[in-house]
Design an enzyme around this catalytic site. Structure first.
Site, PDB file in Angstrom:
ATOM      1  N   LYS A  74      17.161  91.871  32.299  1.00  0.00           N
ATOM      2  CA  LYS A  74      15.551  91.226  32.205  1.00  0.00           C
ATOM      3  C   LYS A  74      15.314  90.377  33.524  1.00  0.00           C
ATOM      4  O   LYS A  74      15.985  89.111  33.549  1.00  0.00           O
ATOM      5  CB  LYS A  74      15.111  90.541  31.043  1.00  0.00           C
ATOM      6  CG  LYS A  74      13.953  90.208  30.779  1.00  0.00           C
ATOM      7  CD  LYS A  74      14.090  89.528  29.027  1.00  0.00           C
ATOM      8  CE  LYS A  74      12.714  89.131  28.678  1.00  0.00           C
ATOM      9  NZ  LYS A  74      10.973  90.294  28.515  1.00  0.00           N
ATOM     10  N   ASN A 101      13.199  93.223  38.935  1.00  0.00           N
ATOM     11  CA  ASN A 101      11.845  92.366  39.184  1.00  0.00           C
ATOM     12  C   ASN A 101      11.713  91.711  38.737  1.00  0.00           C
ATOM     13  O   ASN A 101      10.640  90.800  38.674  1.00  0.00           O
ATOM     14  CB  ASN A 101      10.595  93.162  38.375  1.00  0.00           C
ATOM     15  CG  ASN A 101      10.352  94.605  38.899  1.00  0.00           C
ATOM     16  OD1 ASN A 101      10.137  94.708  39.619  1.00  0.00           O
ATOM     17  ND2 ASN A 101       9.637  95.257  37.688  1.00  0.00           N
ATOM     18  N   SER A 127      11.724 100.576  42.080  1.00  0.00           N
ATOM     19  CA  SER A 127      10.498 101.262  41.977  1.00  0.00           C
ATOM     20  C   SER A 127      10.818 103.024  41.141  1.00  0.00           C
ATOM     21  O   SER A 127      11.667 103.943  42.197  1.00  0.00           O
ATOM     22  CB  SER A 127       9.508 101.687  42.478  1.00  0.00           C
ATOM     23  OG  SER A 127       8.630 102.108  41.634  1.00  0.00           O
ATOM     24  N   GLY A 128      10.438 103.224  40.529  1.00  0.00           N
ATOM     25  CA  GLY A 128      10.441 104.251  39.958  1.00  0.00           C
ATOM     26  C   GLY A 128      10.549 104.647  38.448  1.00  0.00           C
ATOM     27  O   GLY A 128      10.545 106.205  37.581  1.00  0.00           O
ATOM     28  N   LYS A 185       8.397  95.467  47.382  1.00  0.00           N
ATOM     29  CA  LYS A 185       7.984  95.741  45.336  1.00  0.00           C
ATOM     30  C   LYS A 185       7.331  94.810  45.150  1.00  0.00           C
ATOM     31  O   LYS A 185       6.398  95.953  44.360  1.00  0.00           O
ATOM     32  CB  LYS A 185       9.971  95.465  45.210  1.00  0.00           C
ATOM     33  CG  LYS A 185       9.872  96.211  43.381  1.00  0.00           C
ATOM     34  CD  LYS A 185       9.614  97.098  43.481  1.00  0.00           C
ATOM     35  CE  LYS A 185       8.798  97.777  42.225  1.00  0.00           C
ATOM     36  NZ  LYS A 185       9.196  97.036  40.540  1.00  0.00           N
ATOM     37  N   HIS A 188       4.087  96.782  46.643  1.00  0.00           N
ATOM     38  CA  HIS A 188       4.005  97.948  46.408  1.00  0.00           C
ATOM     39  C   HIS A 188       3.409  97.480  44.426  1.00  0.00           C
ATOM     40  O   HIS A 188       2.768  98.932  44.408  1.00  0.00           O
ATOM     41  CB  HIS A 188       5.560  98.244  45.992  1.00  0.00           C
ATOM     42  CG  HIS A 188       5.938  99.853  44.669  1.00  0.00           C
ATOM     43  ND1 HIS A 188       5.868  99.640  43.736  1.00  0.00           N
ATOM     44  CD2 HIS A 188       5.441 100.923  45.398  1.00  0.00           C
ATOM     45  CE1 HIS A 188       5.383 100.851  43.158  1.00  0.00           C
ATOM     46  NE2 HIS A 188       5.244 101.833  43.651  1.00  0.00           N
ATOM     47  N   ASN A 189       3.229  97.394  43.640  1.00  0.00           N
ATOM     48  CA  ASN A 189       2.987  97.207  42.131  1.00  0.00           C
ATOM     49  C   ASN A 189       1.758  96.770  42.180  1.00  0.00           C
ATOM     50  O   ASN A 189       1.065  97.191  41.892  1.00  0.00           O
ATOM     51  CB  ASN A 189       3.532  96.244  41.139  1.00  0.00           C
ATOM     52  CG  ASN A 189       5.481  96.882  40.652  1.00  0.00           C
ATOM     53  OD1 ASN A 189       5.685  97.198  41.545  1.00  0.00           O
ATOM     54  ND2 ASN A 189       5.267  96.344  40.118  1.00  0.00           N
ATOM     55  N   GLU A 192       0.226  99.741  43.463  1.00  0.00           N
ATOM     56  CA  GLU A 192      -0.084 100.632  42.493  1.00  0.00           C
ATOM     57  C   GLU A 192      -1.629 100.514  41.184  1.00  0.00           C
ATOM     58  O   GLU A 192      -1.887 100.998  40.619  1.00  0.00           O
ATOM     59  CB  GLU A 192       0.871 100.457  41.412  1.00  0.00           C
ATOM     60  CG  GLU A 192       1.453 100.783  40.232  1.00  0.00           C
ATOM     61  CD  GLU A 192       2.620 100.647  39.231  1.00  0.00           C
ATOM     62  OE1 GLU A 192       3.370 101.210  40.391  1.00  0.00           O
ATOM     63  OE2 GLU A 192       2.861 100.298  38.578  1.00  0.00           O
ATOM     64  N   LYS A 262       2.430  93.229  33.382  1.00  0.00           N
ATOM     65  CA  LYS A 262       3.675  92.631  33.138  1.00  0.00           C
ATOM     66  C   LYS A 262       4.209  91.426  34.695  1.00  0.00           C
ATOM     67  O   LYS A 262       4.979  90.531  33.988  1.00  0.00           O
ATOM     68  CB  LYS A 262       5.023  93.120  33.431  1.00  0.00           C
ATOM     69  CG  LYS A 262       5.030  94.115  31.646  1.00  0.00           C
ATOM     70  CD  LYS A 262       6.438  94.626  32.355  1.00  0.00           C
ATOM     71  CE  LYS A 262       7.242  95.307  30.739  1.00  0.00           C
ATOM     72  NZ  LYS A 262       7.842  95.748  31.335  1.00  0.00           N
TER      73      LYS A 262
HETATM   74  P1  NBP Z   1      15.225  94.856  30.273  1.00  0.00           P
HETATM   75  O1  NBP Z   1      13.735  94.138  31.450  1.00  0.00           O
HETATM   76  O2  NBP Z   1      14.603  95.044  28.878  1.00  0.00           O
HETATM   77  O3  NBP Z   1      16.094  93.979  29.697  1.00  0.00           O
HETATM   78  C1  NBP Z   1      16.847  94.264  29.278  1.00  0.00           C
HETATM   79  C2  NBP Z   1      18.826  94.064  29.569  1.00  0.00           C
HETATM   80  O4  NBP Z   1      18.636  92.410  30.186  1.00  0.00           O
HETATM   81  C3  NBP Z   1      19.434  94.330  28.367  1.00  0.00           C
HETATM   82  O5  NBP Z   1      20.718  94.496  29.239  1.00  0.00           O
HETATM   83  C4  NBP Z   1      19.874  92.536  28.218  1.00  0.00           C
HETATM   84  O6  NBP Z   1      20.935  92.547  27.532  1.00  0.00           O
HETATM   85  C5  NBP Z   1      19.925  92.686  29.101  1.00  0.00           C
HETATM   86  N1  NBP Z   1      19.611  90.834  28.552  1.00  0.00           N
HETATM   87  C6  NBP Z   1      18.315  89.757  28.611  1.00  0.00           C
HETATM   88 BR1  NBP Z   1      17.315  90.438  27.400  1.00  0.00          BR
HETATM   89  N2  NBP Z   1      18.438  88.187  28.628  1.00  0.00           N
HETATM   90  C7  NBP Z   1      19.984  88.210  29.389  1.00  0.00           C
HETATM   91  C8  NBP Z   1      20.822  86.833  29.365  1.00  0.00           C
HETATM   92  N3  NBP Z   1      20.009  85.751  29.428  1.00  0.00           N
HETATM   93  N4  NBP Z   1      21.930  87.095  29.810  1.00  0.00           N
HETATM   94  C9  NBP Z   1      22.335  88.476  30.361  1.00  0.00           C
HETATM   95  N5  NBP Z   1      21.605  89.695  30.121  1.00  0.00           N
HETATM   96  C10 NBP Z   1      20.354  89.488  29.282  1.00  0.00           C
HETATM   97  O7  NBP Z   1      15.421  95.922  30.764  1.00  0.00           O
HETATM   98  P2  NBP Z   1      14.864  97.416  31.676  1.00  0.00           P
HETATM   99  O8  NBP Z   1      13.132  97.869  30.947  1.00  0.00           O
HETATM  100  O9  NBP Z   1      16.132  98.458  31.918  1.00  0.00           O
HETATM  101  O10 NBP Z   1      15.022  96.314  33.036  1.00  0.00           O
HETATM  102  C11 NBP Z   1      16.402  96.082  33.911  1.00  0.00           C
HETATM  103  C12 NBP Z   1      14.923  95.196  35.211  1.00  0.00           C
HETATM  104  O11 NBP Z   1      14.132  95.984  35.995  1.00  0.00           O
HETATM  105  C13 NBP Z   1      13.980  94.186  34.953  1.00  0.00           C
HETATM  106  O12 NBP Z   1      14.432  93.496  35.983  1.00  0.00           O
HETATM  107  C14 NBP Z   1      13.057  95.033  35.253  1.00  0.00           C
HETATM  108  O13 NBP Z   1      11.980  94.387  35.352  1.00  0.00           O
HETATM  109  C15 NBP Z   1      13.475  96.128  36.280  1.00  0.00           C
HETATM  110  N6  NBP Z   1      12.627  96.814  36.305  1.00  0.00           N
HETATM  111  C16 NBP Z   1      11.896  97.906  35.275  1.00  0.00           C
HETATM  112  C17 NBP Z   1      11.265  99.560  35.208  1.00  0.00           C
HETATM  113  C18 NBP Z   1      11.082 100.276  34.182  1.00  0.00           C
HETATM  114  O14 NBP Z   1      10.391 101.056  34.438  1.00  0.00           O
HETATM  115  N7  NBP Z   1      11.393  99.921  33.306  1.00  0.00           N
HETATM  116  C19 NBP Z   1      10.828  99.550  36.590  1.00  0.00           C
HETATM  117  C20 NBP Z   1      11.947  98.983  37.704  1.00  0.00           C
HETATM  118  C21 NBP Z   1      12.070  97.839  37.510  1.00  0.00           C
HETATM  119  P3  NBP Z   1      21.372  92.405  26.029  1.00  0.00           P
HETATM  120  O15 NBP Z   1      21.292  94.318  25.921  1.00  0.00           O
HETATM  121  O16 NBP Z   1      22.136  91.659  25.531  1.00  0.00           O
HETATM  122  O17 NBP Z   1      19.631  92.416  24.809  1.00  0.00           O
END
Ligand code: NBP
Length: 481
Positions: A74, A101, A127-128, A185, A188-189, A192, A262
């Site tokens: 996150k 992000n 992205s994707g 990026k 890009h958003n 979008e 977001k």
């Molecule tokens: P999330 O954004 O929902 O984050 C969940 C992850 O962050 C889990 O692995 C969680 O560990 C970890 N985490 C958190 Br919350 N706080 C933490 C901390 N203090 N220390 C260590 N780990 C921590 O996951 P996601 O949707 O897979 O997105 C990941 C990244 O990719 C984000 O930056 C997001 O903005 C970006 N992104 C997402 C998308 C999409 O479509 N979802 C697209 C492009 C980019 P835990 O399991 O221990 O809680």
């Protein structure tokens, strides 16, 4: 250690990215703050042969040196916490990639911090969505060129591919130093957001002209075979075609009309404001989402205000649909022009050497705004050093062709009371930037009147002030100050 790459963060993005690395033959180590998730990912995907660690130190030890680590947690505090935990465990020369992000200013700060520890930091916009992470996203990495040498090939391997003149091209290229990748990026958003707003306005107009959701779905599917060919247009037709199982209505009619966000669109607009770059069409898209999610404002205004009801009088439906298509295309071009202009200005301001043609090229597949139009945009930027996309010959002529339709649509929508903040803002931008003179001359006159802010003249050098409160003669402002 024997793992070639390690991924931290086993939520949807990180786990899919880790599987993507494994699918490309990389021995991949995985770690997550909460072990149960790591364990589940390893168990669900035995084919990936992950090296799963419960302890961060073990995870670090499982990696080949120099260590390559992708953080996918996150964005914000989670990223900082992960970096702070990693620093004492790493050795000079190790490479940390942040694929989240992140806000680009955070990336700049983190890059500086890790550099002080002789660690490489690559801020990579990805992205994707979850499918992209697994099957090939568009990747926008920023950092030192030296850092990129260590991870570039791996990132290019797992990225989306497009067929180019030289065969398969990866949708990943080095963007620039420190925060450049996350900045791109972010834009890009922003684009979008604008793309989606325009699509929404087009749908509103089709609806206003009497098309059902299913008929509109057909129109979008048809548009997707032409110049508008893009992922978002394609999935628009799918969403519009979806029927709600419970009510039998089109799903779009039972979804609450309040758009979420977001933050990346807001960041784009804030940066445009900071840098003084007119990106109004993108801003309108962000504001439109904000308006949609302001129930008190909407309730009060709906009760108080009158006006036409959004029914568009149309004689020839096919001709109107074609007009809307052209308005959508032209507006979309404006949003791309504004976003790419923002990147160009930011590059100058932050000292990034960004190849805009390359940015357009890596957006052609994998990412949410992937579109056929990006091929043309990439070629135009490669052919000449453009100040704005709008001056590119094929773009300017396309806009000239769609001009009458675009204006008809904006006029019709305005008369019918269909809100089109995106279309009309884009058209106003078009008229504003091509105008030989703008109303800013009057603005300067007013500023001089109430604040002695001075003005320049078209016919001679110097700075002038009119003595508004006295005999209204003009003085050379440099003499009086
Ligand atoms: P999330 O954004 O929902 O984050 C969940 C992850 O962050 C889990 O692995 C969680 O560990 C970890 N985490 C958190 Br919350 N706080 C933490 C901390 N203090 N220390 C260590 N780990 C921590 O996951 P996601 O949707 O897979 O997105 C990941 C990244 O990719 C984000 O930056 C997001 O903005 C970006 N992104 C997402 C998308 C999409 O479509 N979802 C697209 C492009 C980019 P835990 O399991 O221990 O809680």
């Amino acid at each position: 250690g024997s793992a070639q790459i390690g991924v931290i963060g086993m939520a949807v993005m990180g786990s899919n990215l880790a599987r993507n690395f494994a699918n490309h033959g990389y021995r991949t180590a995985i770690y997550n703050r909460t072990w149960a998730k790591t364990e589940a990912v390893a168990k669900d995907h035995p084919e990936a042969n992950f090296i799963a660690s419960e302890d961060l130190g073990e995870f670090v030890d499982s990696l080949e040196k120099p260590r390559r680590i992708v953080i996918m947690v996150k964005a914000g505090a989670g990223t900082d916490a992960t970096i702070d935990a990693l620093i004492p465990l790493l050795e000079p020369g190790d490479i940390v990639v942040d694929g989240g992000n992140a806000f680009f200013q955070d990336t700049r700060r983190r890059e500086e911090k890790l550099r002080a520890h002789d660690l490489h930091f690559v801020g990579a916009g990805i992205s994707g969505g979850e499918t992209g992470a697994l099957e090939g996203p568009s990747i926008m990495p920023g950092g030192s060129p030296h850092s990129y040498e260590y991870v570039g090939k791996m990132l290019e391997d797992i990225s989306a591919k497009v067929d180019g003149p030289n065969g398969e091209e990866p949708c990943c290229t080095y963007i620039g130093t420190d925060g450049a990748g996350h900045f791109v990026k972010m834009v890009h958003n922003g684009i979008e957001y604008a793309d989606m707003q325009f699509i929404g306005e087009a749908y509103d107009l089709l609806k206003g002209a009497g098309l059902s959701a299913a008929e509109a779905a057909d129109v979008f599917a048809q548009w997707n075979t032409g110049d508008l060919d893009s992922y978002l247009i394609e999935i628009t037709s799918e969403v519009l075609r979806q029927t709600d199982a419970e009510t039998g209505k089109p799903l779009v009619d039972v979804i609450v009309d309040a758009a979420g966000m977001k933050g990346t669109g807001t960041w784009t607009v804030q940066e445009a404001l900071n840098l003084g770059v007119p990106a109004a069409a993108i801003a309108e898209a962000v504001f439109a989402r904000a308006a949609s999610s302001s129930p008190e404002l909407r309730k009060a205004a709906e009760a108080a205000l009158t006006g036409p009801d959004g029914v568009v009088e149309v004689e020839d439906r096919a001709a109107f649909v074609e007009d809307v298509r052209q308005a959508l295309w032209a507006s979309k071009v404006i949003a791309y022009a504004q976003g790419l202009h923002l990147i160009k200005v930011a590059a100058k301001d932050y000292g990034w050497d960004i190849d805009v043609a390359a940015v357009a090229r890596i957006w052609r597949a994998g990412c949410i705004i992937r579109a056929k139009l990006l091929d043309r945009i990439a070629n135009e930027y490669a052919a000449g050093n453009l100040e704005t996309l709008l001056e590119a010959p094929s773009i300017a002529s396309g806009l000239a062709e769609s001009n009458p339709a675009w204006r008809r649509v904006v006029a019709k929508a305005t008369l019918a009371g269909v809100p089109i903040p995106g279309f009309s803002s884009a058209l106003s931008y078009y008229d504003l930037v091509r105008a030989p003179r703008t109303n800013a001359a009057l603005t300067q006159g007013l500023r001089d009147f109430f604040g002695s802010h001075t003005y320049r003249r078209v016919d001679k050098e110097g700075t002038f002030h009119t003595v508004w409160s006295g005999d209204r003669s003009e003085v050379n402002a440099e003499d009086t100050h």
